[in-house]
Design a protein around this motif. Sequence first.
Motif, PDB file in Angstrom:
ATOM      1  N   ARG A  18      45.283   9.638 -82.842  1.00 16.53           N
ATOM      2  CA  ARG A  18      46.443   8.967 -83.433  1.00 16.53           C
ATOM      3  C   ARG A  18      46.025   7.546 -83.766  1.00 16.53           C
ATOM      4  NH1 ARG A  18      50.634  12.272 -83.855  1.00 16.53           N
ATOM      5  NH2 ARG A  18      50.875  13.799 -82.219  1.00 16.53           N
ATOM      6  N   VAL A  19      46.636   6.990 -84.809  1.00 15.70           N
ATOM      7  CA  VAL A  19      46.226   5.672 -85.291  1.00 15.70           C
ATOM      8  C   VAL A  19      47.397   4.702 -85.214  1.00 15.70           C
ATOM      9  CG1 VAL A  19      45.276   4.359 -87.214  1.00 15.70           C
ATOM     10  CG2 VAL A  19      44.556   6.734 -86.852  1.00 15.70           C
ATOM     11  N   LEU A  20      47.172   3.620 -84.460  1.00 19.58           N
ATOM     12  CA  LEU A  20      48.118   2.508 -84.404  1.00 19.58           C
ATOM     13  C   LEU A  20      47.504   1.350 -85.165  1.00 19.58           C
ATOM     14  CD1 LEU A  20      49.057   2.544 -80.610  1.00 19.58           C
ATOM     15  CD2 LEU A  20      50.355   3.526 -82.501  1.00 19.58           C
ATOM     16  N   VAL A  21      48.319   0.672 -85.958  1.00 17.35           N
ATOM     17  CA  VAL A  21      47.860  -0.480 -86.725  1.00 17.35           C
ATOM     18  C   VAL A  21      48.526  -1.721 -86.154  1.00 17.35           C
ATOM     19  CG1 VAL A  21      47.864  -1.584 -88.991  1.00 17.35           C
ATOM     20  CG2 VAL A  21      47.478   0.880 -88.808  1.00 17.35           C
ATOM     21  N   HIS A  22      47.724  -2.760 -85.933  1.00 18.43           N
ATOM     22  CA  HIS A  22      48.264  -4.044 -85.490  1.00 18.43           C
ATOM     23  C   HIS A  22      48.042  -5.072 -86.589  1.00 18.43           C
ATOM     24  CE1 HIS A  22      49.251  -7.593 -83.231  1.00 18.43           C
ATOM     25  NE2 HIS A  22      48.099  -8.119 -83.614  1.00 18.43           N
ATOM     26  N   MET A  23      49.043  -5.912 -86.783  1.00 16.92           N
ATOM     27  CA  MET A  23      48.918  -6.995 -87.754  1.00 16.92           C
ATOM     28  C   MET A  23      49.586  -8.233 -87.184  1.00 16.92           C
ATOM     29  SD  MET A  23      49.769  -6.836 -91.803  1.00 16.92           S
ATOM     30  CE  MET A  23      48.806  -5.348 -91.932  1.00 16.92           C
ATOM     31  N   CYS A  24      48.832  -9.328 -87.161  1.00 15.26           N
ATOM     32  CA  CYS A  24      49.376 -10.596 -86.669  1.00 15.26           C
ATOM     33  C   CYS A  24      50.255 -11.243 -87.734  1.00 15.26           C
ATOM     34  CB  CYS A  24      48.246 -11.552 -86.300  1.00 15.26           C
ATOM     35  SG  CYS A  24      47.346 -11.057 -84.833  1.00 15.26           S
ATOM     36  N   GLY A  25      51.238 -11.990 -87.274  1.00 12.59           N
ATOM     37  CA  GLY A  25      52.082 -12.754 -88.180  1.00 12.59           C
ATOM     38  C   GLY A  25      53.287 -11.987 -88.674  1.00 12.59           C
ATOM     39  N   ARG A  26      54.060 -12.672 -89.491  1.00 12.37           N
ATOM     40  CA  ARG A  26      55.261 -12.078 -90.080  1.00 12.37           C
ATOM     41  C   ARG A  26      54.864 -11.041 -91.114  1.00 12.37           C
ATOM     42  NH1 ARG A  26      59.222 -16.769 -91.769  1.00 12.37           N
ATOM     43  NH2 ARG A  26      60.066 -14.938 -92.782  1.00 12.37           N
ATOM     44  N   LEU A  27      55.735 -10.077 -91.338  1.00 12.16           N
ATOM     45  CA  LEU A  27      55.414  -8.967 -92.223  1.00 12.16           C
ATOM     46  C   LEU A  27      56.185  -8.982 -93.528  1.00 12.16           C
ATOM     47  CD1 LEU A  27      55.364  -6.125 -89.551  1.00 12.16           C
ATOM     48  CD2 LEU A  27      53.448  -7.458 -90.438  1.00 12.16           C
ATOM     49  N   ASP A  28      57.073  -9.952 -93.720  1.00  9.40           N
ATOM     50  CA  ASP A  28      57.957  -9.902 -94.879  1.00  9.40           C
ATOM     51  C   ASP A  28      57.190  -9.873 -96.205  1.00  9.40           C
ATOM     52  OD1 ASP A  28      57.357 -12.462 -93.940  1.00  9.40           O
ATOM     53  OD2 ASP A  28      59.187 -13.356 -94.694  1.00  9.40           O
ATOM     54  N   ARG A  29      56.055 -10.538 -96.284  1.00  5.88           N
ATOM     55  CA  ARG A  29      55.296 -10.556 -97.540  1.00  5.88           C
ATOM     56  C   ARG A  29      54.517  -9.271 -97.792  1.00  5.88           C
ATOM     57  NH1 ARG A  29      52.815 -16.662 -97.846  1.00  5.88           N
ATOM     58  NH2 ARG A  29      54.823 -17.690 -98.088  1.00  5.88           N
ATOM     59  N   VAL A  48      57.828 -10.649 -84.993  1.00  7.52           N
ATOM     60  CA  VAL A  48      58.570  -9.622 -85.726  1.00  7.52           C
ATOM     61  C   VAL A  48      59.600  -8.977 -84.800  1.00  7.52           C
ATOM     62  CG1 VAL A  48      58.342  -7.409 -86.933  1.00  7.52           C
ATOM     63  CG2 VAL A  48      56.585  -9.175 -87.212  1.00  7.52           C
ATOM     64  N   SER A  49      60.812  -8.810 -85.290  1.00  3.72           N
ATOM     65  CA  SER A  49      61.859  -8.122 -84.538  1.00  3.72           C
ATOM     66  C   SER A  49      61.537  -6.631 -84.489  1.00  3.72           C
ATOM     67  CB  SER A  49      63.216  -8.331 -85.204  1.00  3.72           C
ATOM     68  OG  SER A  49      64.147  -7.382 -84.732  1.00  3.72           O
ATOM     69  N   LEU A  50      61.315  -6.114 -83.280  1.00  8.11           N
ATOM     70  CA  LEU A  50      61.011  -4.686 -83.166  1.00  8.11           C
ATOM     71  C   LEU A  50      62.215  -3.824 -83.500  1.00  8.11           C
ATOM     72  CD1 LEU A  50      58.615  -4.263 -80.141  1.00  8.11           C
ATOM     73  CD2 LEU A  50      58.112  -4.463 -82.545  1.00  8.11           C
ATOM     74  N   GLN A  51      63.407  -4.321 -83.213  1.00  7.87           N
ATOM     75  CA  GLN A  51      64.594  -3.554 -83.558  1.00  7.87           C
ATOM     76  C   GLN A  51      64.665  -3.376 -85.076  1.00  7.87           C
ATOM     77  OE1 GLN A  51      64.535  -6.004 -81.283  1.00  7.87           O
ATOM     78  NE2 GLN A  51      64.986  -4.841 -79.450  1.00  7.87           N
ATOM     79  N   TYR A  52      64.414  -4.460 -85.825  1.00  8.00           N
ATOM     80  CA  TYR A  52      64.391  -4.363 -87.281  1.00  8.00           C
ATOM     81  C   TYR A  52      63.281  -3.410 -87.713  1.00  8.00           C
ATOM     82  CZ  TYR A  52      63.296  -5.258 -92.107  1.00  8.00           C
ATOM     83  OH  TYR A  52      63.007  -5.067 -93.426  1.00  8.00           O
ATOM     84  N   GLY A  64      54.906  -2.617 -78.723  1.00  8.67           N
ATOM     85  CA  GLY A  64      54.800  -4.071 -78.558  1.00  8.67           C
ATOM     86  C   GLY A  64      56.077  -4.626 -77.986  1.00  8.67           C
ATOM     87  N   ASN A  65      56.369  -5.750 -78.300  1.00  6.72           N
ATOM     88  CA  ASN A  65      55.610  -6.844 -78.846  1.00  6.72           C
ATOM     89  C   ASN A  65      55.899  -8.106 -78.043  1.00  6.72           C
ATOM     90  OD1 ASN A  65      58.176  -7.538 -79.861  1.00  6.72           O
ATOM     91  ND2 ASN A  65      57.437  -7.997 -81.892  1.00  6.72           N
ATOM     92  N   VAL A  66      55.655  -7.988 -76.748  1.00  5.97           N
ATOM     93  CA  VAL A  66      55.854  -9.131 -75.857  1.00  5.97           C
ATOM     94  C   VAL A  66      54.774 -10.171 -76.181  1.00  5.97           C
ATOM     95  CG1 VAL A  66      55.986  -9.917 -73.459  1.00  5.97           C
ATOM     96  CG2 VAL A  66      56.793  -7.615 -74.079  1.00  5.97           C
TER      97      VAL A  66
END
Length: 131
Positions: A18-29, A48-52, A64-66
């Motif tokens: 299985r593949v999990l992707v991590h990305m630092c920073g905000r994701l809106d862009r 990043v809001s995990l609920q969103y 995540g994302n503590v």
Amino acid sequence: VLPHLQRLIDAIAQTGARVLVHMCGRLDRVEAQLRTLRCDGFIPDAAVSLQYFAQAFPDLAVVGNVSTFLMHQGDPSQIANVGARLARGGVDVVSPACGLASATSLANIAALTDAVTGPVAVFSQEGTARD
């Protein structure tokens, strides 16, 4: 970058992993581009809001994302509150967002674990259980 990332994801997935992707920073862009990735889950940054994210990407496992900084420098009660909130908020796996600083105290790690799964034994460096 995304075509290269997708080729890497596909190669890993072909092994049966299985593949999990991590990305630092905000994701809106990059949110629109993230929707094109074929992966199993995502580990967003603590910003990043995990609920969103869980609502926006319902087919992906959300991990995540503590905040790594909170885990390292925070008070155990703060960490427990964040962990419990994430667990109640539909996060699939509660974990640090970007890793764990080697100087993070066992008390802080236990606070997160306890908030999500219930109390666990904390061991000293000598391997004996502590209160």
